[in-house]
Motif scaffolding. Structure first.
Motif, short mmCIF file in Angstrom:
data_model
loop_
_atom_site.label_atom_id
_atom_site.label_comp_id
_atom_site.label_asym_id
_atom_site.label_seq_id
_atom_site.Cartn_x
_atom_site.Cartn_y
_atom_site.Cartn_z
N MET A 135 45.45 28.53 31.07
CA MET A 135 44.59 29.69 31.35
C MET A 135 45.11 30.40 32.60
N LEU A 191 44.51 32.50 35.48
CA LEU A 191 43.36 33.00 36.24
C LEU A 191 43.65 34.39 36.82
N ARG A 206 43.14 36.90 34.10
CA ARG A 206 41.72 37.02 33.75
C ARG A 206 40.96 37.83 34.81
N ASP A 207 41.28 37.57 36.07
CA ASP A 207 40.60 38.29 37.16
C ASP A 207 40.94 39.77 37.10
N HIS A 233 39.17 41.40 34.26
CA HIS A 233 37.74 41.54 34.52
C HIS A 233 37.47 42.75 35.42
N LYS A 287 37.39 36.43 47.04
CA LYS A 287 37.29 35.33 46.06
C LYS A 287 37.13 33.97 46.73
N GLN A 291 34.78 31.58 45.06
CA GLN A 291 35.31 31.09 43.78
C GLN A 291 36.44 30.08 44.02
N THR A 299 34.92 26.88 44.91
CA THR A 299 34.40 26.23 43.70
C THR A 299 35.55 25.58 42.92
N LEU A 300 36.65 26.32 42.79
CA LEU A 300 37.82 25.78 42.07
C LEU A 300 38.30 24.49 42.74
N ALA A 331 40.54 21.81 41.04
CA ALA A 331 41.75 22.61 40.79
C ALA A 331 42.80 22.29 41.85
N THR A 358 47.33 25.89 41.36
CA THR A 358 46.54 26.82 40.53
C THR A 358 46.05 27.99 41.38
N MET A 375 47.41 31.93 41.34
CA MET A 375 46.51 33.06 41.09
C MET A 375 46.76 34.17 42.12
#
Lengths: 377, 241
Positions: free
Chosen positions: A1, A3, A6-7, A10, A286, A289, A292-293, A298, A302, A306
């Motif tokens: 995936m 990231l 995806r960011d 988004h 971020k 986030q 959290t990762l 993570a 990773t 990103m």
């Protein structure tokens, strides 16, 4: 995936807007580099146009571009007879402001002998000068078109041919006329002044004066050796083509070149700071986030991936936008914008490096985030 | 409420202490706290602000170094005499611990499925099986119909259920929850607690939650009360029931 992707997806609109902003900034940097190069190329264009090896000018001057130079026109015959010289031509340069279609038009008038060196390098449309008077070959950037009639001094000239990219170091478009017409334009006095001179008894002086004599050498001749021969005449100076180009780039346009160079450097620094700020801000937004990762396990790679991928995407897209923009609009600039592939590649590498360094700042901030900050409100 | 409890604790905290600063500025956040949490148990850490419950949760979650004491997670001694015995704590968290947050902390640029699948992929799963398992988990937590929704489009209860699905993705046996129902109304708080209990029972997991939410106190098997960094009291509500 992925990231980073995806960011970006988004927040696509915001990301593209940032890329466009960065692209405009990089476009300005590219334009400045192009103008900088254009200035040098323009300065050299006129000197390279006759495709000669030697410039013979007035003694103790560095003419005809950097300083005024006047020598008798018959010098050309003497130069042509020197061993190693294949051909020689007399030439004059002057800047003239005239009116055309209700507006002012500055022209760089070059007088040359049509059968000798000194004329336009190539005719892109129309023909070369065929008559001995009142015909003109003009550069396209002057706005003149074939068949136009334009007044220079007390005579009207017809445009019979067009050239490309023939401008002087100040950006004034060049026009070519015959040497005789150019000498009349440069040295003939207005009728009242001529009458005064005649009354003083000084009006009969020869007007066969030129600014320089240019010479093409035979293939096996040394420009330095021929120049040395010319210098034996004490009233003349000889400059090789190489030295002439050096004078133009190091002397005539040097200040403007350095000014633009400094401005370009400043713009590059500003761009670097802005890129760093954008990437750092993108990372700081971020942080929760990222915490959290990290908390959910993570690995650092990773998170680093990103940030670095986003920084690279920003730089790449911004640079592509800037480069495309300048390539599309460069012909609309009032001065020539010359973008060489090596300039574009070097700027691309600079942007790449700046993005990498800037993402390093973001990565440093991200790696310092305590995963515990993801807990709690 | 009664739960079948194994005799071997999943989480064993043994005289863990944690202080911040030294000398006059020293603050003792935890003072020789010992707790055991067994498979299938849902326990609460209670206490006033500054009592040390979040510090204890952070130590159990392997994100804060203790000053002294020992800890065992899922049969593995991870802290001995205040020192970590594992170097890669992130991998330890990925393998053994699931986290549930007060404000769900879903990654805003991933949809519900990918938020769950991310944890599986971080653990080495391929994309397709990870997404399949994520959808299964979302269905299990009755939020499968929102599997393609972005976090911003989810209600508070839905987002919290997705967050629970994410916490369960790697089948951790220890789940740590920080105020899991604080942002929810009492009805949704009850649903979330029922889900946690279901997970604890079906997966034989230990769930440790920090909470101030009085409306869910009766949903816990065991309550540990902390005050000034010490274990002040503990109360076995399952036996009381």
């Amino acid at each position: 995936m992925n990231l980073a992707y995806r960011d970006i997806r988004h927040n696509l609109f915001r990301f593209l807007l940032t890329c466009i902003g960065l692209g405009l900034l990089l476009g300005v940097v590219l334009a400045m580099i192009g103008i900088y190069r254009g200035l040098v190329v323009d300065a050299l264009t006129i000197a390279r146009a006759p495709a000669v090896d030697l410039w013979v000018v007035e003694a103790n001057t560095r003419g005809p571009f950097a300083e005024a130079s006047r020598i008798p026109g018959d010098i050309r015959e003497a130069i042509a007879r020197i061993a190693g010289v294949a051909s020689a031509g007399s030439i004059t340069y002057q800047t003239v402001e005239t009116e055309h279609r209700g507006g002012k038009l500055r022209l760089y008038v070059i007088g040359y002998e049509p059968t000798r060196p000194g004329g336009p390098p190539e005719i892109s449309e129309g023909r070369a000068i065929a008559r001995s008077h009142y015909e003109m070959v003009a550069d396209r950037s002057s706005g003149l078109v074939l068949g136009d009639r334009i007044g220079l001094g007390r005579n009207v000239f017809s445009v019979v041919g067009l050239t490309r990219h023939q401008v002087n170091s100040g950006g004034d478009p060049a026009v070519y006329i015959t040497l005789r017409d150019a000498q009349k334009l440069q040295f003939d006095l207005a009728p009242p002044a001529a009458r005064v001179q005649l009354a003083r008894g000084t009006g009969g002086a020869s007007r066969d004066t030129v600014n320089a004599v240019v010479a093409r050498l035979q293939p096996n001749s040394s420009p330095d050796a021929v120049a040395e021969t010319v210098r034996q005449w004490k009233h003349l100076a000889a400059i090789t083509q190489e030295a002439q180009e050096l004078i133009l780039t190091r002397s005539l346009v040097d200040r403007a070149r350095r000014q633009i160079g400094l401005f370009t450097s400043l713009l590059l620094v500003v761009s670097a700071v802005i890129i760093a700020l954008i990437i750092y801000t993108m990372t700081m937004e971020k942080l929760r986030q990222i915490a959290t990762l990290k908390l959910i396990g993570a690995p650092d790679r990773t998170i680093i991936g990103m940030i670095v991928q986003q920084a690279m995407a920003l730089g790449l897209i911004g640079f592509a936008i800037g480069a495309t923009l300048i390539v599309v609009i460069k012909d609309y600039f009032p001065r020539r914008v010359v973008l060489e592939p090596d300039n574009v590649i070097v700027l691309g590498l600079i942007v790449f490096t700046v993005c990498l360094v800037s993402s390093g700042l973001g990565v440093r901030a991200a790696l310092r985030v305590d995963p515990a900050t993801a807990l709690g409100g | 409420m009664a739960t079948a409890v194994s005799s071997t604790p999943l989480v064993r905290v043994d005289r863990i202490s944690k202080h911040f600063g030294e000398g006059e500025t020293r603050v003792d956040a935890l003072r020789e706290v010992s707790i055991d949490v067994y498979p299938g148990q849902v326990v609460a850490l209670l206490g006033p602000s500054g009592s040390g419950k979040t510090t204890l949760l952070n130590v159990i979650g392997c994100i804060l170094d203790p000053s002294s004491g020992s800890m065992e997670l899922d049969g593995e001694v991870v802290i001995e005499n205040g020192r970590w015995l594992r170097s890669n704590l992130r991998q330890l968290r990925l393998d053994k611990i699931g986290f549930i947050f007060q404000f769900h902390n879903l990654i805003p640029f991933l949809d519900a499925t990918d938020n769950v699948a991310l944890v599986l992929q971080l653990a080495g799963a391929d994309a397709a099986p990870a997404r399949r398992r994520a959808v299964e988990l979302l269905d299990y937590l009755e939020v499968g119909h929102r599997k393609s929704a972005m976090p911003a489009k989810l209600s508070g209860g839905e987002a919290q259920r997705v967050a629970i699905a994410r916490a369960l993705a790697n089948r951790p046996r220890i789940i740590l929850a920080d105020e899991p129902t604080a942002a929810l109304d009492s009805k949704r708080a009850g649903i979330v607690m029922d889900l946690l209990r279901k997970v604890a029972v079906e997966q034989e997991a230990a769930i440790i939650a920090v909470t101030h939410d009085e409306k869910i106190f009766d949903r816990f098997d065991h309550i540990f009360s902390l005050r000034d960094g010490r274990l002040d009291s503990e109360h076995d509500t399952s036996r009381a029931a």
